[in-house]
Design an enzyme around this catalytic site. Structure first.
Site, PDB file in Angstrom:
ATOM      1  N   ILE A  58       0.836  -1.220   0.000  1.00  0.00           N
ATOM      2  CA  ILE A  58       0.000   0.000   0.000  1.00  0.00           C
ATOM      3  C   ILE A  58       0.864   1.261   0.000  1.00  0.00           C
ATOM      4  N   SER A  83      -0.338  -6.185  12.375  1.00  0.00           N
ATOM      5  CA  SER A  83      -1.458  -6.237  13.322  1.00  0.00           C
ATOM      6  C   SER A  83      -1.145  -6.863  14.684  1.00  0.00           C
ATOM      7  N   THR A 132      -9.045  -0.205  15.032  1.00  0.00           N
ATOM      8  CA  THR A 132      -9.118  -1.064  16.207  1.00  0.00           C
ATOM      9  C   THR A 132      -9.562  -0.283  17.447  1.00  0.00           C
ATOM     10  N   ASP A 133     -10.080  -1.014  18.433  1.00  0.00           N
ATOM     11  CA  ASP A 133     -10.422  -0.374  19.711  1.00  0.00           C
ATOM     12  C   ASP A 133      -9.172  -0.015  20.513  1.00  0.00           C
ATOM     13  N   GLU A 134      -8.012  -0.583  20.131  1.00  0.00           N
ATOM     14  CA  GLU A 134      -6.800  -0.358  20.941  1.00  0.00           C
ATOM     15  C   GLU A 134      -6.349   1.092  20.927  1.00  0.00           C
ATOM     16  N   TYR A 158       1.987  -0.736  18.120  1.00  0.00           N
ATOM     17  CA  TYR A 158       0.908  -1.099  17.185  1.00  0.00           C
ATOM     18  C   TYR A 158      -0.248  -0.101  17.279  1.00  0.00           C
ATOM     19  N   ALA A 160      -0.394   2.825  18.588  1.00  0.00           N
ATOM     20  CA  ALA A 160      -0.008   4.201  18.234  1.00  0.00           C
ATOM     21  C   ALA A 160       0.029   4.361  16.715  1.00  0.00           C
ATOM     22  N   LYS A 162      -1.750   2.619  14.548  1.00  0.00           N
ATOM     23  CA  LYS A 162      -3.134   2.617  14.053  1.00  0.00           C
ATOM     24  C   LYS A 162      -3.802   3.966  14.369  1.00  0.00           C
ATOM     25  N   LYS A 197      -1.895 -15.245  17.520  1.00  0.00           N
ATOM     26  CA  LYS A 197      -2.859 -14.520  18.355  1.00  0.00           C
ATOM     27  C   LYS A 197      -3.480 -15.497  19.352  1.00  0.00           C
ATOM     28  N   VAL A 214      -0.129 -18.120  29.143  1.00  0.00           N
ATOM     29  CA  VAL A 214      -1.045 -17.045  29.559  1.00  0.00           C
ATOM     30  C   VAL A 214      -0.197 -15.933  30.176  1.00  0.00           C
ATOM     31  N   GLY A 292       3.699  -3.227  29.044  1.00  0.00           N
ATOM     32  CA  GLY A 292       2.673  -2.199  28.768  1.00  0.00           C
ATOM     33  C   GLY A 292       1.302  -2.787  28.475  1.00  0.00           C
TER      34      GLY A 292
HETATM   35  P1  NAD Z   1      -3.434  -9.761   9.564  1.00  0.00           P
HETATM   36  O1  NAD Z   1      -2.097  -9.460  10.151  1.00  0.00           O
HETATM   37  O2  NAD Z   1      -3.987 -11.131   9.664  1.00  0.00           O
HETATM   38  O3  NAD Z   1      -3.442  -9.372   8.024  1.00  0.00           O
HETATM   39  C1  NAD Z   1      -2.852  -8.202   7.529  1.00  0.00           C
HETATM   40  C2  NAD Z   1      -2.726  -8.350   6.023  1.00  0.00           C
HETATM   41  O4  NAD Z   1      -2.139  -7.138   5.511  1.00  0.00           O
HETATM   42  C3  NAD Z   1      -1.797  -9.493   5.582  1.00  0.00           C
HETATM   43  O5  NAD Z   1      -2.393 -10.221   4.530  1.00  0.00           O
HETATM   44  C4  NAD Z   1      -0.536  -8.776   5.119  1.00  0.00           C
HETATM   45  O6  NAD Z   1       0.166  -9.483   4.101  1.00  0.00           O
HETATM   46  C5  NAD Z   1      -1.117  -7.470   4.596  1.00  0.00           C
HETATM   47  N1  NAD Z   1      -0.137  -6.370   4.597  1.00  0.00           N
HETATM   48  C6  NAD Z   1       0.717  -6.027   5.584  1.00  0.00           C
HETATM   49  N2  NAD Z   1       1.459  -4.973   5.200  1.00  0.00           N
HETATM   50  C7  NAD Z   1       1.039  -4.624   3.956  1.00  0.00           C
HETATM   51  C8  NAD Z   1       1.408  -3.611   3.047  1.00  0.00           C
HETATM   52  N3  NAD Z   1       2.372  -2.728   3.336  1.00  0.00           N
HETATM   53  N4  NAD Z   1       0.772  -3.540   1.863  1.00  0.00           N
HETATM   54  C9  NAD Z   1      -0.199  -4.444   1.539  1.00  0.00           C
HETATM   55  N5  NAD Z   1      -0.570  -5.436   2.353  1.00  0.00           N
HETATM   56  C10 NAD Z   1       0.031  -5.519   3.564  1.00  0.00           C
HETATM   57  O7  NAD Z   1      -4.417  -8.695  10.215  1.00  0.00           O
HETATM   58  P2  NAD Z   1      -5.955  -8.829  10.592  1.00  0.00           P
HETATM   59  O8  NAD Z   1      -6.088  -9.376  11.950  1.00  0.00           O
HETATM   60  O9  NAD Z   1      -6.661  -9.453   9.457  1.00  0.00           O
HETATM   61  O10 NAD Z   1      -6.339  -7.273  10.674  1.00  0.00           O
HETATM   62  C11 NAD Z   1      -6.777  -6.570   9.510  1.00  0.00           C
HETATM   63  C12 NAD Z   1      -7.043  -5.126   9.902  1.00  0.00           C
HETATM   64  O11 NAD Z   1      -8.036  -5.074  10.921  1.00  0.00           O
HETATM   65  C13 NAD Z   1      -5.824  -4.402  10.464  1.00  0.00           C
HETATM   66  O12 NAD Z   1      -5.833  -3.093   9.980  1.00  0.00           O
HETATM   67  C14 NAD Z   1      -6.047  -4.425  11.966  1.00  0.00           C
HETATM   68  O13 NAD Z   1      -5.446  -3.325  12.577  1.00  0.00           O
HETATM   69  C15 NAD Z   1      -7.551  -4.353  12.038  1.00  0.00           C
HETATM   70  N6  NAD Z   1      -8.171  -4.968  13.218  1.00  0.00           N
HETATM   71  C16 NAD Z   1      -7.850  -6.239  13.581  1.00  0.00           C
HETATM   72  C17 NAD Z   1      -8.503  -6.819  14.680  1.00  0.00           C
HETATM   73  C18 NAD Z   1      -8.208  -8.241  15.113  1.00  0.00           C
HETATM   74  O14 NAD Z   1      -8.706  -8.663  16.155  1.00  0.00           O
HETATM   75  N7  NAD Z   1      -7.443  -9.018  14.362  1.00  0.00           N
HETATM   76  C19 NAD Z   1      -9.462  -6.089  15.393  1.00  0.00           C
HETATM   77  C20 NAD Z   1      -9.746  -4.778  14.979  1.00  0.00           C
HETATM   78  C21 NAD Z   1      -9.108  -4.238  13.893  1.00  0.00           C
HETATM   79  O1  DAU Z   2      -8.540  -5.185  20.209  1.00  0.00           O
HETATM   80  C1  DAU Z   2      -8.331  -5.354  18.834  1.00  0.00           C
HETATM   81  C2  DAU Z   2      -6.953  -5.927  18.619  1.00  0.00           C
HETATM   82  O2  DAU Z   2      -7.015  -7.290  19.007  1.00  0.00           O
HETATM   83  C3  DAU Z   2      -6.468  -5.796  17.175  1.00  0.00           C
HETATM   84  O3  DAU Z   2      -6.331  -4.440  16.859  1.00  0.00           O
HETATM   85  C4  DAU Z   2      -5.122  -6.509  16.994  1.00  0.00           C
HETATM   86  O4  DAU Z   2      -4.740  -6.467  15.632  1.00  0.00           O
HETATM   87  C5  DAU Z   2      -5.296  -7.944  17.423  1.00  0.00           C
HETATM   88  O5  DAU Z   2      -4.071  -8.628  17.322  1.00  0.00           O
HETATM   89  C6  DAU Z   2      -5.820  -8.008  18.853  1.00  0.00           C
HETATM   90  O6  DAU Z   2      -4.833  -7.504  19.781  1.00  0.00           O
HETATM   91  P1  DAU Z   2      -4.585  -8.204  21.212  1.00  0.00           P
HETATM   92  O7  DAU Z   2      -3.259  -7.822  21.691  1.00  0.00           O
HETATM   93  O8  DAU Z   2      -5.744  -7.982  22.114  1.00  0.00           O
HETATM   94  O9  DAU Z   2      -4.641  -9.751  20.715  1.00  0.00           O
HETATM   95  P2  DAU Z   2      -3.746 -11.022  21.092  1.00  0.00           P
HETATM   96  O10 DAU Z   2      -4.439 -12.213  20.503  1.00  0.00           O
HETATM   97  O11 DAU Z   2      -2.314 -10.817  20.771  1.00  0.00           O
HETATM   98  O12 DAU Z   2      -3.890 -11.095  22.669  1.00  0.00           O
HETATM   99  C7  DAU Z   2      -5.180 -11.192  23.273  1.00  0.00           C
HETATM  100  C8  DAU Z   2      -4.973 -11.195  24.769  1.00  0.00           C
HETATM  101  O13 DAU Z   2      -4.331 -12.429  25.132  1.00  0.00           O
HETATM  102  C9  DAU Z   2      -4.040 -10.096  25.250  1.00  0.00           C
HETATM  103  O14 DAU Z   2      -4.493  -9.636  26.523  1.00  0.00           O
HETATM  104  C10 DAU Z   2      -2.691 -10.775  25.401  1.00  0.00           C
HETATM  105  C11 DAU Z   2      -3.068 -12.201  25.767  1.00  0.00           C
HETATM  106  N1  DAU Z   2      -2.135 -13.257  25.318  1.00  0.00           N
HETATM  107  C12 DAU Z   2      -1.789 -13.258  23.999  1.00  0.00           C
HETATM  108  C13 DAU Z   2      -0.919 -14.220  23.519  1.00  0.00           C
HETATM  109  C14 DAU Z   2      -0.505 -14.230  22.059  1.00  0.00           C
HETATM  110  C15 DAU Z   2      -1.673 -14.213  26.187  1.00  0.00           C
HETATM  111  O15 DAU Z   2      -2.021 -14.203  27.388  1.00  0.00           O
HETATM  112  N2  DAU Z   2      -0.809 -15.156  25.712  1.00  0.00           N
HETATM  113  C16 DAU Z   2      -0.388 -15.199  24.421  1.00  0.00           C
HETATM  114  O16 DAU Z   2       0.441 -16.080  24.067  1.00  0.00           O
END
Ligand code: NAD
Ligand code: DAU
Length: 354
Positions: A58, A83, A132-134, A158, A160, A162, A197, A214, A292
């Site tokens: 992008i 992400s 994201t809500d973060e 991350y 910051a 977003k 994740k 955990v 953090g």
């Molecule tokens: P993901 O990491 O699974 O997928 C990200 C995709 O973006 C990948 O296919 C990667 O190859 C592509 N990508 C990365 N850098 C790129 C670049 N420079 N140009 C083009 N493509 C690129 O992420 P996800 O969990 O599917 O999240 C998608 C979006 O939703 C993100 O913007 C994330 O911040 C947002 N979001 C995710 C969650 C969640 O829980 N996963 C929640 C809220 C919002």
């Molecule tokens: O809230 C939306 C966000 O949710 C998205 O913007 C992000 O892209 C997505 O990755 C996700 O972020 P989190 O940090 O909340 O997701 P994660 O799955 O990494 O972690 C979820 C919770 O679980 C978090 O409190 C950290 C904890 N965790 C995570 C991992 C990977 C563990 O306790 N152990 C682990 O090994």
């Protein structure tokens, strides 16, 4: 057609699969294919002329200009991002490059494209930014859930990055009139979730007989939404959202991490019990906390419900069961994503527990 960025990732690929189940409107998918991008997620579309895949960044302005001129999408939906919070702590630079600089280049290209349109094509055009809500930071136990007016206080590299991208999107509307929409969603889960994740990591580690790491006391709270509900929210905002507005998307499903892990274990005990008869929860291992680490996220999703009539279709119980069953039915997908790069990350992050 619509241009969807990052659609080989977890949410983007679910979005494209859902979109093409409901529409015949073609999708141009621009994805860099980082470690998180997986064309196998879209294998069912291999011979489908409604899906055109382009590998690219992008941040590549020349490529964007060419794609926009050639395909003339009526909307751009930006999922592309780095992400994973833990990866942003180990190495923030890619997050700044893609989430901030990349979004800036995408906005510039879209602004030029939109400026070249006129009439109905111009007024119907939309740029939807998936966030994201973060960005809202962390909540105390008694605090009200995040609303669209909660001040931004991002705490990780991350979040910051977003937040910075959200501000750019907002500014392009305010300054240039670009027809933007932003969604801020809570934690997603479901099929094609990369197993770095929490939920997919717990499923694949449990089945592999590995520890279930955990962080800290496991009492951090996240608000979980089944990924297909996020996709339906994005479709609805694209269709009917008010330009320049942001919409919080969430499932009203706040749960502490340890409860999520125990739920996954209980489902696996039922669906694929361990050979030795022991519960999967015996694999839980408390590890050092994430630096953090935000204590609690919770989304107030009443605006999108009130104004656009959206609400989630899945409960947490139905969504998590579907998710665990999907992973049990797709061992090949899991095996393929556990590449050398994946093993390297798991080794770096979890050390002896990997
Ligand atoms: P993901 O990491 O699974 O997928 C990200 C995709 O973006 C990948 O296919 C990667 O190859 C592509 N990508 C990365 N850098 C790129 C670049 N420079 N140009 C083009 N493509 C690129 O992420 P996800 O969990 O599917 O999240 C998608 C979006 O939703 C993100 O913007 C994330 O911040 C947002 N979001 C995710 C969650 C969640 O829980 N996963 C929640 C809220 C919002
Ligand atoms: O809230 C939306 C966000 O949710 C998205 O913007 C992000 O892209 C997505 O990755 C996700 O972020 P989190 O940090 O909340 O997701 P994660 O799955 O990494 O972690 C979820 C919770 O679980 C978090 O409190 C950290 C904890 N965790 C995570 C991992 C990977 C563990 O306790 N152990 C682990 O090994």
């Amino acid at each position: 057609m619509i241009l969807v960025t990052g659609a080989a990732g977890f949410i983007g690929s679910n979005f494209v699969l859902d979109w093409l189940e409901q529409h015949d409107e073609p999708v141009l998918n621009l994805d860099k294919l980082t470690y998180a991008g997986n064309p196998e997620n879209l294998a069912s579309l291999r011979d489908d002329p409604r899906h055109v895949f382009v590998q690219g960044d992008i941040g590549d302005r020349a490529l964007l200009d060419r794609l926009l001129a050639e395909h003339r999408p009526r909307a751009v939906i930006n999922f592309a991002a780095e992400s994973h919070v833990d990866r942003s702590i180990h190495g923030p630079e890619d997050f700044i490059q893609t989430n901030v600089v990349g979004t800036f280049h995408l906005l510039e290209a879209v602004r030029a494209h939109w400026g070249s349109l006129d009439g109905e094509a111009k007024s119907a055009f939309r740029f939807l930014h998936v966030s994201t809500d973060e960005v809202y930071g962390t909540l105390g136990p008694g605090d009200a859930p995040f609303t669209e007016t909660t001040p931004y206080t991002p705490n990780s590299p991350y979040s910051a990055s977003k937040a910075a991208s959200d501000h750019l999107v907002r500014a392009y509307h305010h300054t240039y009139g670009l027809p933007v929409l932003t969604t801020n969603c809570s934690n997603n889960y479901g099929p094609y979730h990369f197993p770095e994740k929490l939920i997919p990591l717990m499923i694949v580690n449990a089945l592999a007989g590995k520890p279930l790491p955990v962080y800290g006391d496991g009492m951090q709270v996240r608000d979980w939404l089944y990924v297909k509900d996020h996709c339906s929210a994005i479709r609805r905002v694209l269709e009917a959202g008010t330009l320049g507005e942001t919409y919080n998307v969430g499932g009203w499903n706040e749960k502490p991490n340890i409860e999520i892990v125990r739920t996954v274990c209980t489902l696996l005990d039922e669906l694929q019990p361990r050979a030795d008869g022991q519960p999967y929860s015996s694999q839980v291992s408390y590890v050092k906390d994430r630096p953090g680490h935000d204590r609690r996220y919770a989304i107030d999703a009443s605006k999108i419900h009130r104004e656009l009539g959206w609400k989630p279709a899945e409960t947490f119980d139905s969504g998590i069961r579907k998710t665990v069953m999907w992973y049990l039915a797709h061992p090949d997908w899991v095996a393929h994503v556990q590449s050398g790069d994946y093993r390297h990350w798991i080794g770096q992050q979890y050390g002896a527990l990997a």
